[in-house]
Scaffold this active site. Structure first.
Site, PDB file in Angstrom:
ATOM      1  N   TYR A 158       0.862  -1.185   0.000  1.00 22.99           N
ATOM      2  CA  TYR A 158       0.000   0.000   0.000  1.00 22.99           C
ATOM      3  C   TYR A 158       0.898   1.234   0.000  1.00 22.99           C
ATOM      4  O   TYR A 158       1.616   1.475   0.976  1.00 22.99           O
ATOM      5  CB  TYR A 158      -0.843   0.073   1.271  1.00 22.99           C
ATOM      6  CG  TYR A 158      -1.993  -0.902   1.359  1.00 22.99           C
ATOM      7  CD1 TYR A 158      -2.733  -1.269   0.246  1.00 22.99           C
ATOM      8  CD2 TYR A 158      -2.357  -1.422   2.594  1.00 22.99           C
ATOM      9  CE1 TYR A 158      -3.799  -2.146   0.355  1.00 22.99           C
ATOM     10  CE2 TYR A 158      -3.426  -2.299   2.720  1.00 22.99           C
ATOM     11  CZ  TYR A 158      -4.145  -2.660   1.593  1.00 22.99           C
ATOM     12  OH  TYR A 158      -5.193  -3.523   1.708  1.00 22.99           O
TER      13      TYR A 158
ATOM     14  N   HIS B 235      -9.980   1.879   0.328  1.00 22.16           N
ATOM     15  CA  HIS B 235      -9.733   2.905   1.358  1.00 22.16           C
ATOM     16  C   HIS B 235     -10.006   4.299   0.799  1.00 22.16           C
ATOM     17  O   HIS B 235      -9.229   5.219   0.989  1.00 22.16           O
ATOM     18  CB  HIS B 235      -8.283   2.799   1.862  1.00 22.16           C
ATOM     19  CG  HIS B 235      -7.970   1.490   2.501  1.00 22.16           C
ATOM     20  ND1 HIS B 235      -6.704   0.985   2.641  1.00 22.16           N
ATOM     21  CD2 HIS B 235      -8.797   0.566   3.064  1.00 22.16           C
ATOM     22  CE1 HIS B 235      -6.749  -0.195   3.239  1.00 22.16           C
ATOM     23  NE2 HIS B 235      -8.001  -0.473   3.506  1.00 22.16           N
TER      24      HIS B 235
ATOM     25  N   ASN C  21      -4.544   1.190   7.098  1.00 26.00           N
ATOM     26  CA  ASN C  21      -5.985   1.082   6.850  1.00 26.00           C
ATOM     27  C   ASN C  21      -6.686   2.149   7.690  1.00 26.00           C
ATOM     28  O   ASN C  21      -6.385   2.309   8.870  1.00 26.00           O
ATOM     29  CB  ASN C  21      -6.480  -0.309   7.230  1.00 26.00           C
ATOM     30  CG  ASN C  21      -5.501  -1.394   6.788  1.00 26.00           C
ATOM     31  OD1 ASN C  21      -4.343  -1.359   7.191  1.00 26.00           O
ATOM     32  ND2 ASN C  21      -5.931  -2.304   5.973  1.00 26.00           N
TER      33      ASN C  21
HETATM   34  C1  LIG Z   1     -13.980  -4.884   1.976  1.00 29.04           C
HETATM   35  C2  LIG Z   1     -13.355  -3.780   2.771  1.00 29.04           C
HETATM   36  C3  LIG Z   1     -12.312  -4.070   3.650  1.00 29.04           C
HETATM   37  C4  LIG Z   1     -11.733  -3.049   4.402  1.00 29.04           C
HETATM   38  N1  LIG Z   1     -10.796  -3.369   5.352  1.00 29.04           N
HETATM   39  C5  LIG Z   1     -10.404  -2.409   6.236  1.00 29.04           C
HETATM   40  C6  LIG Z   1      -9.647  -2.750   7.385  1.00 29.04           C
HETATM   41  O1  LIG Z   1      -9.341  -3.924   7.635  1.00 29.04           O
HETATM   42  N2  LIG Z   1      -9.292  -1.755   8.233  1.00 29.04           N
HETATM   43  C7  LIG Z   1      -9.634  -0.442   8.004  1.00 29.04           C
HETATM   44  O2  LIG Z   1      -9.236   0.413   8.787  1.00 29.04           O
HETATM   45  N3  LIG Z   1     -10.367  -0.101   6.936  1.00 29.04           N
HETATM   46  C8  LIG Z   1     -10.794  -1.051   6.078  1.00 29.04           C
HETATM   47  N4  LIG Z   1     -11.631  -0.715   5.052  1.00 29.04           N
HETATM   48  C9  LIG Z   1     -11.981   0.704   4.870  1.00 29.04           C
HETATM   49  C10 LIG Z   1     -12.965   1.243   5.894  1.00 29.04           C
HETATM   50  O3  LIG Z   1     -13.946   0.290   6.215  1.00 29.04           O
HETATM   51  C11 LIG Z   1     -13.597   2.512   5.329  1.00 29.04           C
HETATM   52  O4  LIG Z   1     -12.553   3.413   5.033  1.00 29.04           O
HETATM   53  C12 LIG Z   1     -14.561   3.182   6.291  1.00 29.04           C
HETATM   54  O5  LIG Z   1     -15.589   2.308   6.679  1.00 29.04           O
HETATM   55  C13 LIG Z   1     -15.157   4.426   5.662  1.00 29.04           C
HETATM   56  O6  LIG Z   1     -15.935   5.069   6.637  1.00 29.04           O
HETATM   57  P1  LIG Z   1     -17.062   6.112   6.228  1.00 29.04           P
HETATM   58  O7  LIG Z   1     -17.759   6.528   7.462  1.00 29.04           O
HETATM   59  O8  LIG Z   1     -16.476   7.139   5.362  1.00 29.04           O
HETATM   60  O9  LIG Z   1     -18.058   5.299   5.276  1.00 29.04           O
HETATM   61  P2  LIG Z   1     -18.749   3.898   5.454  1.00 29.04           P
HETATM   62  O10 LIG Z   1     -18.158   3.142   6.578  1.00 29.04           O
HETATM   63  O11 LIG Z   1     -18.756   3.277   4.110  1.00 29.04           O
HETATM   64  O12 LIG Z   1     -20.231   4.261   5.876  1.00 29.04           O
HETATM   65  C14 LIG Z   1     -21.145   4.882   5.033  1.00 29.04           C
HETATM   66  C15 LIG Z   1     -22.532   4.389   5.389  1.00 29.04           C
HETATM   67  O13 LIG Z   1     -23.494   5.234   4.793  1.00 29.04           O
HETATM   68  C16 LIG Z   1     -24.547   4.455   4.260  1.00 29.04           C
HETATM   69  N5  LIG Z   1     -25.167   5.249   3.195  1.00 29.04           N
HETATM   70  C17 LIG Z   1     -24.641   5.581   1.991  1.00 29.04           C
HETATM   71  N6  LIG Z   1     -25.500   6.341   1.305  1.00 29.04           N
HETATM   72  C18 LIG Z   1     -26.597   6.511   2.095  1.00 29.04           C
HETATM   73  C19 LIG Z   1     -27.819   7.195   1.918  1.00 29.04           C
HETATM   74  N7  LIG Z   1     -28.099   7.892   0.803  1.00 29.04           N
HETATM   75  N8  LIG Z   1     -28.729   7.126   2.918  1.00 29.04           N
HETATM   76  C20 LIG Z   1     -28.481   6.422   4.064  1.00 29.04           C
HETATM   77  N9  LIG Z   1     -27.327   5.759   4.263  1.00 29.04           N
HETATM   78  C21 LIG Z   1     -26.386   5.817   3.296  1.00 29.04           C
HETATM   79  C22 LIG Z   1     -23.863   3.195   3.779  1.00 29.04           C
HETATM   80  O14 LIG Z   1     -24.773   2.122   3.662  1.00 29.04           O
HETATM   81  C23 LIG Z   1     -22.838   2.979   4.894  1.00 29.04           C
HETATM   82  O15 LIG Z   1     -23.375   2.235   5.952  1.00 29.04           O
HETATM   83  C24 LIG Z   1     -12.199  -1.710   4.255  1.00 29.04           C
HETATM   84  C25 LIG Z   1     -13.242  -1.424   3.377  1.00 29.04           C
HETATM   85  C26 LIG Z   1     -13.828  -2.449   2.638  1.00 29.04           C
HETATM   86  C27 LIG Z   1     -14.966  -2.117   1.711  1.00 29.04           C
END
Ligand SMILES: Cc1cc2nc3c(=O)[nH]c(=O)nc-3n(C[C@H](O)[C@H](O)[C@H](O)COP(=O)(O)OP(=O)(O)OC[C@H]3O[C@@H](n4cnc5c(N)ncnc54)[C@H](O)[C@@H]3O)c2cc1C
Length: 551
Positions: free
Chosen positions: A396, A478, A525
């Site tokens: 990464y 990410h 991450n």
């Molecule tokens: C497969 C995978 C593995 C990963 N592994 C890691 C790891 O091991 N460690 C780590 O630190 N990070 C990891 N990540 C990254 C990390 O999970 C994300 O960076 C983080 O969750 C992003 O946070 P966020 O709050 O920006 O968005 P998210 O956690 O994606 O949350 C956004 C939320 O908003 C909801 N949403 C979207 N649009 C709407 C709408 N219009 N109305 C209502 N709800 C809505 C979605 O359903 C979701 O629940 C991984 C990501 C993935 C996909």
């Protein structure tokens, strides 16, 4: 499932949209301060604790789902239906918990430069001390997830780290030494407790839900905010298999809306609300879904939503060692080894307490290419590859990268990566090659190691250059950056979408709190950094005076 209707007159002090890494913590902190808070999530419940139901047969009769058992975390790659977001071109979790319900739970205290290099004043490492301490007190994480304290099938870790030791790498307990990311390695650290997924779903959401003025609506999509000029009065919601439809208001005059729908989700809500670059707003305007009801163009707020997109640049190598033992975690879903499921269910011990597909070691270095900007590199190893003795190591390239990409929106209102952020600048490419070259010399010190890709004689530069710089080949999941935080107001030629209080420029009560505000990518991450940012944002939002009542 039947849909409900929002009761008329339903009003909250804060409406938080999206229950991921940003949304759950910020909703909890606002509710803790005494306000009425509604958290809206488009997806269904995930963890068993929140009435999730998706599980293999061996978990029937337990209060656990596939989201709770570490050994099942990679199931998202085999069976994403009803879990992965369907309106973006890349992988994301669209369930309660968002990314932190579906991810590998890797859990890193941020390197000081993740704040100091990337963020503006007020968001430097010294400003994040309280928030970091709060997060790591509530979610300490562990590198020994099994309740017997043992780590299972560690042959890959052991053999590779012998080579790292020989090359002068130092073993660290990563979260005790967040600044030691140069020629160091560690066991993978996870937000797991009692051998189950922990994190915000087991901490912040539980405290929030215990308060009478907190509400959670799942299966409910926030379509757009309703606004008069820059003042938001409510949120229009659509039912998504069992949720609610209608309009929910914020407290007149003083209420606020927080977008925490993720890097693609928050940007999309802004665009549907008439906030973003004119070309993208015109796509929404022209769509059959929103066109007729979209806010009039004389009220559009022109901001660089969707720009500044970033992600770790992933570059995979595969090695093999005769001692490595593969475990079939995918098989553990439908046809598990009985003794392993029994160990897990009876005592929370054994291989299924470890995150699939057996991650570690994690290694770090720093490189400085010819532009003089230091980049941080994390290598993440997992027991998975072309043979049963293979290990894939993903490089990464993160903190310090200068390349950026761009997101846009289609007439069907799906978001997509239109310009991938990977290795667009020559210095980023140079850094990726420097890192890759270096790890090859380090791994050469591992006795009996053989190379699968690149092959042992293959030229590093040619190999790194041969991997396409598209999302299919380099995606690290990410994503950050589409609603960048900063003082350079994007309405007047700057790059920022939100100000230092995470308030959207040109509005008086609309905020963004999630990965999308990150100006650049972190060293590791990012979920811990996003939760810390959410704690810090909550402090700043609560310190703001309420907006003046609209006349
Ligand atoms: C497969 C995978 C593995 C990963 N592994 C890691 C790891 O091991 N460690 C780590 O630190 N990070 C990891 N990540 C990254 C990390 O999970 C994300 O960076 C983080 O969750 C992003 O946070 P966020 O709050 O920006 O968005 P998210 O956690 O994606 O949350 C956004 C939320 O908003 C909801 N949403 C979207 N649009 C709407 C709408 N219009 N109305 C209502 N709800 C809505 C979605 O359903 C979701 O629940 C991984 C990501 C993935 C996909």
């Amino acid at each position: 499932q039947t849909c409900g209707t929002v009761a008329s007159g339903t009003t909250y002090d804060y409406i938080v949209i999206g229950s991921g890494a940003g949304g759950i913590p910020v909703a909890d902190k606002l509710s803790e301060a005494g306000f009425s808070v509604l958290l809206i999530e488009k997806g269904p419940p995930s963890s068993g604790r929140w009435n999730g139901t998706m599980k293999p047969s061996w978990l029937q009769g337990t209060n656990l789902t596939r989201f709770d058992v570490p050994g099942l975390f990679n199931q998202i790659w085999r069976d994403p239906t009803g879990v992965a977001c369907e309106d973006t071109g890349v992988m994301g979790g669209c369930v309660l918990g968002g990314g932190i319900a579906v991810n590998s739970a890797l859990w890193w205290k941020p390197h000081p430069e993740d704040w100091n290099h990337n963020f503006p004043s007020g968001w430097k490492n010294s400003d994040m001390v309280n928030a970091t301490s709060n997060v790591f007190t509530r979610i300490p994480g562990t590198y020994t997830p099994s309740t017997d304290g043992q780590l299972y099938l560690q042959q890959g870790f052991d053999r590779v780290t012998k080579g790292l030791d020989a090359a002068g790498f130092q073993y660290v307990v990563a979260n005790d030494n967040p600044d030691k990311k140069n020629n160091t390695y560690a066991h993978s650290t996870f937000f797991i407790a009692h051998a189950e997924r922990h994190g915000p779903l087991r901490t912040y959401l539980e405290t929030a839900s215990a308060r009478p003025k907190f509400a959670l609506w799942t299966n409910t999509i926030a379509k757009r905010v309703i606004r008069t000029g820059g003042h938001i009065t409510g949120v229009e919601v659509e039912c998504n298999k069992g949720g609610k439809a209608g309009t929910v208001s914020v407290t007149a005059g003083t209420g606020r809306v927080i977008l925490s729908a993720g890097t693609f989700g928050s940007a999309k809500i802004l665009l549907r609300s008439g906030i973003g670059p004119t070309d993208l707003l015109n796509v929404v305007k022209g769509s059959s879904i929103d066109g007729a009801t979209m806010i009039k163009s004389d009220s559009w707020i022109n901001l660089p939503v969707g720009q500044n997109l970033n992600d770790h640049v992933g570059t995979d190598m595969q090695i093999s060692h005769p001692d490595i033992v593969f475990y079939d975690f995918y098989g553990a879903y439908d046809s598990p080894i009985k003794s392993d499921t029994e160990k897990y269910l009876k005592s929370r011990t054994g291989i299924l307490t470890q995150v699939a597909p057996n991650l570690g070691p994690i290694m770090w270095t720093m490189v400085t290419p010819s532009d003089g900007i230091t980049r941080h590199i994390q290598w993440q190893a997992r027991i998975e590859g072309r043979t049963s003795t293979a290990m894939t190591i993903t490089q990464y390239l993160g903190m310090g990268t200068t390349s950026r990409g761009k997101m846009d929106i289609t007439p069907q209102l799906n978001t997509r990566v239109v310009t991938a952020p990977y290795l667009r600048d020559a210095a980023d490419k140079e850094a990726a090659i420097m890192g890759f070259n270096y790890i090859r010399t380090v791994l050469a010190k591992v006795d009996k190691l053989t190379w699968i890709t690149p092959t042992s004689g293959q030229d590093t530069t040619a190999f790194v250059n041969s991997i396409p710089t598209n999302t299919a080949s380099r995606n690290s999941n990410h994503w950050v950056g589409t609603c960048k935080i900063g003082t350079d107001d994007g309405r007047t030629g700057g790059t920022a979408v939100v100000d230092l209080d995470t308030k959207v420029y040109g509005t008086d009560n609309l905020f963004v709190v999630d990965a999308s505000i990150f100006p650049g990518i972190t060293t590791g991450n990012p979920s811990a950094a996003i939760i810390i940012a959410a704690e810090h944002a909550a402090e700043r939002i609560l310190a703001l005076k309420a907006p003046a009542k609209i006349s």
